[in-house]
Design a protein around this motif. Structure first.
Motif, short mmCIF file in Angstrom:
data_model
loop_
_atom_site.label_atom_id
_atom_site.label_comp_id
_atom_site.label_asym_id
_atom_site.label_seq_id
_atom_site.Cartn_x
_atom_site.Cartn_y
_atom_site.Cartn_z
N LEU A 104 1.00 -1.34 -0.09
CA LEU A 104 -0.03 -0.02 0.05
C LEU A 104 0.90 1.29 0.01
N SER A 105 0.51 2.16 -0.93
CA SER A 105 0.90 3.65 -0.81
C SER A 105 0.14 4.33 -0.49
N GLU A 106 0.20 5.36 0.62
CA GLU A 106 -0.85 6.39 0.97
C GLU A 106 -0.48 7.84 0.32
N ASN A 107 0.79 7.86 -0.25
CA ASN A 107 1.29 9.06 -0.75
C ASN A 107 1.34 9.00 -2.32
N GLY A 108 0.67 8.44 -2.96
CA GLY A 108 0.64 8.56 -4.59
C GLY A 108 1.79 7.72 -5.04
N GLY A 109 2.44 6.72 -4.34
CA GLY A 109 3.31 6.19 -4.99
C GLY A 109 4.81 6.56 -4.33
N ALA A 110 5.00 7.55 -3.58
CA ALA A 110 6.25 7.96 -2.96
C ALA A 110 6.87 6.67 -2.07
N SER A 111 6.00 6.20 -1.48
CA SER A 111 6.83 4.87 -0.57
C SER A 111 5.54 3.90 -0.52
N TRP A 112 6.00 2.71 -0.32
CA TRP A 112 5.02 1.72 -0.32
C TRP A 112 5.57 0.69 1.13
N SER A 113 4.21 0.15 1.64
CA SER A 113 4.50 -0.74 2.90
C SER A 113 3.69 -1.90 2.73
N PRO A 114 4.14 -3.13 2.89
CA PRO A 114 3.46 -4.23 2.92
C PRO A 114 2.33 -4.24 3.58
N ILE A 115 1.13 -4.92 3.60
CA ILE A 115 0.12 -5.03 4.33
C ILE A 115 0.15 -6.57 4.97
N PRO A 116 0.45 -6.30 6.31
CA PRO A 116 0.69 -7.55 7.10
C PRO A 116 -0.56 -8.49 7.18
N THR A 117 -1.73 -7.94 7.24
CA THR A 117 -2.83 -8.50 7.50
C THR A 117 -3.45 -9.57 6.21
N PHE A 118 -2.69 -9.11 5.04
CA PHE A 118 -3.14 -9.88 3.94
C PHE A 118 -2.82 -11.15 3.96
N SER A 119 -3.65 -12.12 3.64
CA SER A 119 -3.21 -13.72 3.89
C SER A 119 -3.03 -14.51 2.56
N GLY A 120 -3.18 -13.84 1.41
CA GLY A 120 -3.12 -14.56 0.14
C GLY A 120 -1.62 -15.10 0.05
N GLY A 121 -1.67 -16.21 -0.32
CA GLY A 121 -0.37 -17.10 -0.56
C GLY A 121 0.03 -17.30 -1.95
#
Length: 125
Positions: A60-77
């Motif tokens: 997820l980026s909250e700033n239009g792609g300036a930085s990205w963070s993993p979403i730890p609660t996403f369980s898709g393997g």
């Protein structure tokens, strides 16, 4: 803005309908097996962008792609093949892998698997 994803975790952004392109910021995995498989921009918050990456990672980026963070609660393997916001409810997001449908009703903070037919293989939502 227009976003395009590619190999080795690269995402490019254009704010002038493709006249020029700039790379987005860091935080995505890189390497030959880190392909961006899907991108989705929030209809409510255009700076909020989701990126599916090979191996089942959702970022997820909250700033239009300036930085990205993993979403730890996403369980898709598995690789995410589609990611859609539910029409009329932009806080509800559906994520699709080849064998699983996941839903978030809180703008991506938590995810739950939906019941799907056994043995099914999916390609689109």
């Amino acid at each position: 803005a227009v976003f395009v994803g590619g190999s080795e975790g690269r995402i490019m952004k254009s704010t002038d309908l493709g006249e020029t392109w700039q790379p987005t910021g860091g935080g995505l995995p890189t390497g030959k097996k880190s392909n961006v498989t899907v991108l989705a921009v929030s209809p409510r918050q255009p700076d909020r962008v989701f990126a599916g990456v090979s191996g089942g990672g959702l970022f997820l980026s909250e700033n239009g792609g300036a930085s990205w963070s993993p979403i730890p609660t996403f369980s898709g393997g598995e690789d995410i093949v589609d990611l859609e916001f539910l029409p009329g409810n932009p806080d509800t997001i559906l994520a699709l892998t080849r064998r699983e449908v996941l839903i978030s009703s809180d703008a991506g903070a938590t995810w739950t698997g939906l019941s799907v037919p056994p043995g099914a293989s999916f390609t689109a939502i």
